[in-house]
Write an enzyme that holds these catalytic residues in place. Sequence first.
Site, PDB file in Angstrom:
ATOM      1  N   TYR A  35     -33.875 -94.338 -49.937  1.00 20.98           N
ATOM      2  CA  TYR A  35     -34.577 -94.538 -51.209  1.00 20.98           C
ATOM      3  C   TYR A  35     -33.581 -94.539 -52.382  1.00 20.98           C
ATOM      4  O   TYR A  35     -33.612 -95.446 -53.218  1.00 20.98           O
ATOM      5  CB  TYR A  35     -35.616 -93.419 -51.378  1.00 20.98           C
ATOM      6  CG  TYR A  35     -36.502 -93.550 -52.592  1.00 20.98           C
ATOM      7  CD1 TYR A  35     -37.542 -94.480 -52.621  1.00 20.98           C
ATOM      8  CD2 TYR A  35     -36.310 -92.749 -53.720  1.00 20.98           C
ATOM      9  CE1 TYR A  35     -38.363 -94.596 -53.732  1.00 20.98           C
ATOM     10  CE2 TYR A  35     -37.131 -92.863 -54.836  1.00 20.98           C
ATOM     11  CZ  TYR A  35     -38.162 -93.789 -54.843  1.00 20.98           C
ATOM     12  OH  TYR A  35     -38.970 -93.895 -55.949  1.00 20.98           O
TER      13      TYR A  35
ATOM     14  N   LYS B  19     -32.789 -97.745 -54.716  1.00 20.08           N
ATOM     15  CA  LYS B  19     -33.110 -97.685 -56.151  1.00 20.08           C
ATOM     16  C   LYS B  19     -31.851 -97.878 -57.001  1.00 20.08           C
ATOM     17  O   LYS B  19     -31.909 -98.491 -58.072  1.00 20.08           O
ATOM     18  CB  LYS B  19     -33.805 -96.359 -56.484  1.00 20.08           C
ATOM     19  CG  LYS B  19     -35.242 -96.271 -55.965  1.00 20.08           C
ATOM     20  CD  LYS B  19     -36.161 -97.245 -56.710  1.00 20.08           C
ATOM     21  CE  LYS B  19     -37.623 -97.085 -56.323  1.00 20.08           C
ATOM     22  NZ  LYS B  19     -38.482 -98.111 -56.936  1.00 20.08           N
TER      23      LYS B  19
HETATM   24  P1  NDP Z   1     -47.715 -95.672 -53.988  1.00 18.79           P
HETATM   25  O1  NDP Z   1     -47.280 -95.248 -52.644  1.00 18.79           O
HETATM   26  O2  NDP Z   1     -48.942 -95.103 -54.577  1.00 18.79           O
HETATM   27  O3  NDP Z   1     -47.841 -97.268 -54.065  1.00 18.79           O
HETATM   28  C1  NDP Z   1     -46.833 -98.083 -53.550  1.00 18.79           C
HETATM   29  C2  NDP Z   1     -47.263 -99.525 -53.678  1.00 18.79           C
HETATM   30  O4  NDP Z   1     -46.221-100.352 -53.142  1.00 18.79           O
HETATM   31  C3  NDP Z   1     -48.539 -99.823 -52.918  1.00 18.79           C
HETATM   32  O5  NDP Z   1     -49.350-100.660 -53.682  1.00 18.79           O
HETATM   33  C4  NDP Z   1     -48.020-100.547 -51.686  1.00 18.79           C
HETATM   34  O6  NDP Z   1     -48.996-101.479 -51.237  1.00 18.79           O
HETATM   35  C5  NDP Z   1     -46.819-101.282 -52.259  1.00 18.79           C
HETATM   36  N1  NDP Z   1     -45.887-101.708 -51.220  1.00 18.79           N
HETATM   37  C6  NDP Z   1     -45.158-100.922 -50.393  1.00 18.79           C
HETATM   38  N2  NDP Z   1     -44.465-101.682 -49.532  1.00 18.79           N
HETATM   39  C7  NDP Z   1     -44.770-102.978 -49.831  1.00 18.79           C
HETATM   40  C8  NDP Z   1     -44.382-104.229 -49.289  1.00 18.79           C
HETATM   41  N3  NDP Z   1     -43.528-104.304 -48.266  1.00 18.79           N
HETATM   42  N4  NDP Z   1     -44.881-105.349 -49.833  1.00 18.79           N
HETATM   43  C9  NDP Z   1     -45.752-105.288 -50.856  1.00 18.79           C
HETATM   44  N5  NDP Z   1     -46.156-104.135 -51.426  1.00 18.79           N
HETATM   45  C10 NDP Z   1     -45.678-102.998 -50.895  1.00 18.79           C
HETATM   46  O7  NDP Z   1     -46.455 -95.381 -54.925  1.00 18.79           O
HETATM   47  P2  NDP Z   1     -46.270 -95.288 -56.512  1.00 18.79           P
HETATM   48  O8  NDP Z   1     -47.344 -95.968 -57.237  1.00 18.79           O
HETATM   49  O9  NDP Z   1     -45.944 -93.886 -56.805  1.00 18.79           O
HETATM   50  O10 NDP Z   1     -44.898 -96.097 -56.624  1.00 18.79           O
HETATM   51  C11 NDP Z   1     -44.765 -97.301 -57.325  1.00 18.79           C
HETATM   52  C12 NDP Z   1     -43.293 -97.458 -57.693  1.00 18.79           C
HETATM   53  O11 NDP Z   1     -42.893 -96.369 -58.526  1.00 18.79           O
HETATM   54  C13 NDP Z   1     -42.347 -97.436 -56.497  1.00 18.79           C
HETATM   55  O12 NDP Z   1     -41.324 -98.373 -56.682  1.00 18.79           O
HETATM   56  C14 NDP Z   1     -41.755 -96.035 -56.548  1.00 18.79           C
HETATM   57  O13 NDP Z   1     -40.506 -95.957 -55.946  1.00 18.79           O
HETATM   58  C15 NDP Z   1     -41.697 -95.806 -58.049  1.00 18.79           C
HETATM   59  N6  NDP Z   1     -41.617 -94.429 -58.465  1.00 18.79           N
HETATM   60  C16 NDP Z   1     -42.640 -93.552 -58.205  1.00 18.79           C
HETATM   61  C17 NDP Z   1     -42.532 -92.236 -58.607  1.00 18.79           C
HETATM   62  C18 NDP Z   1     -43.624 -91.243 -58.358  1.00 18.79           C
HETATM   63  O14 NDP Z   1     -43.421 -90.048 -58.695  1.00 18.79           O
HETATM   64  N7  NDP Z   1     -44.775 -91.612 -57.832  1.00 18.79           N
HETATM   65  C19 NDP Z   1     -41.345 -91.742 -59.316  1.00 18.79           C
HETATM   66  C20 NDP Z   1     -40.350 -92.732 -59.541  1.00 18.79           C
HETATM   67  C21 NDP Z   1     -40.485 -94.034 -59.145  1.00 18.79           C
HETATM   68  P3  NDP Z   1     -49.295-101.828 -49.704  1.00 18.79           P
HETATM   69  O15 NDP Z   1     -49.002-100.600 -48.892  1.00 18.79           O
HETATM   70  O16 NDP Z   1     -50.731-102.217 -49.768  1.00 18.79           O
HETATM   71  O17 NDP Z   1     -48.399-102.972 -49.398  1.00 18.79           O
END
Ligand code: NDP
Length: 247
Positions: free
Chosen positions: A150, A154
């Site tokens: 990760y 990132k």
């Molecule tokens: P969630 O796990 O709630 O959501 C992740 C999203 O990414 C889902 O909609 C998932 O959809 C999608 N996703 C994952 N893999 C794929 C793929 N191969 N193709 C298309 N879509 C994909 O995470 P968050 O909302 O927390 O995270 C969103 C972003 O924020 C990420 O980049 C994360 O690294 C970043 N972030 C989050 C933090 C936190 O504290 N939550 C902190 C810092 C950064 P599906 O599985 O349906 O494909």
Amino acid sequence: MQGKVVAITGASRGIGAAAARVFAQAGARVALLARSGDDIGRIAAKIGPQALALRCDVADAASLGAALDQAVRWGGRLDVLVNNAGVIDPIARLAEAEAADWGRAIDINLKGVFHGMRAAIPVMKAQGAGTIITVSSGAAHTPLEGWGAYCSAKAGAAMLTRIAHLEEGAWGLRVMGLSPGTVATDMQVRIKASGVNPVSQLDPAVHIPADWPARALLWMCSPDADGWLGQEISLRDAGIRARVGLV
Ligand code: NDP
């Protein structure tokens, strides 16, 4: 955002789903991209005709490229791409991680961002304008035990933001990263369950709601954020929170 067309990856839950709602409320037409077709379909239906669900896997250049093509055909243009899709797994120390799992995280978190930029930049260049925001993380700049894939992905994605700005900023492409701090989403539930590294020990009460980074993303599309082009904005910064209007 009236009349603007916005594509958001990872819009099936968490930050991406919140961003889709916030951008639509601001008047944009929003394309929601993720693998979970039912979830994005349900969210898009609730938003209404100004939303479109497009099932795709960001790790697959052809899949993301085809979805963005469809978004452009639907909206007639592409004003904003939010590279938000991401996964935390595998949570594993380097000495124990499975190579295939590690590679998959890079495919999604790093190559997925490249695939989005690769597809969006030519469209935006032809229009003469566009904004690409990539959701970054403190993990891009700080090593965390068990998060080798990760953190590395990132860090690479943060560099892509700088490269895209370097290569395309001169003609007006707006490129930025958003580091949201910790956000109350499924990802933090997974992190907590792992018990690995200090982030998993955080009290969930400290996480901000997904609506906050969503509102920050919207603000980043305004000229008020132009001072940060080519850079990352941190939502941990009280000055930024005030500027976005978050209290
Ligand atoms: P969630 O796990 O709630 O959501 C992740 C999203 O990414 C889902 O909609 C998932 O959809 C999608 N996703 C994952 N893999 C794929 C793929 N191969 N193709 C298309 N879509 C994909 O995470 P968050 O909302 O927390 O995270 C969103 C972003 O924020 C990420 O980049 C994360 O690294 C970043 N972030 C989050 C933090 C936190 O504290 N939550 C902190 C810092 C950064 P599906 O599985 O349906 O494909």
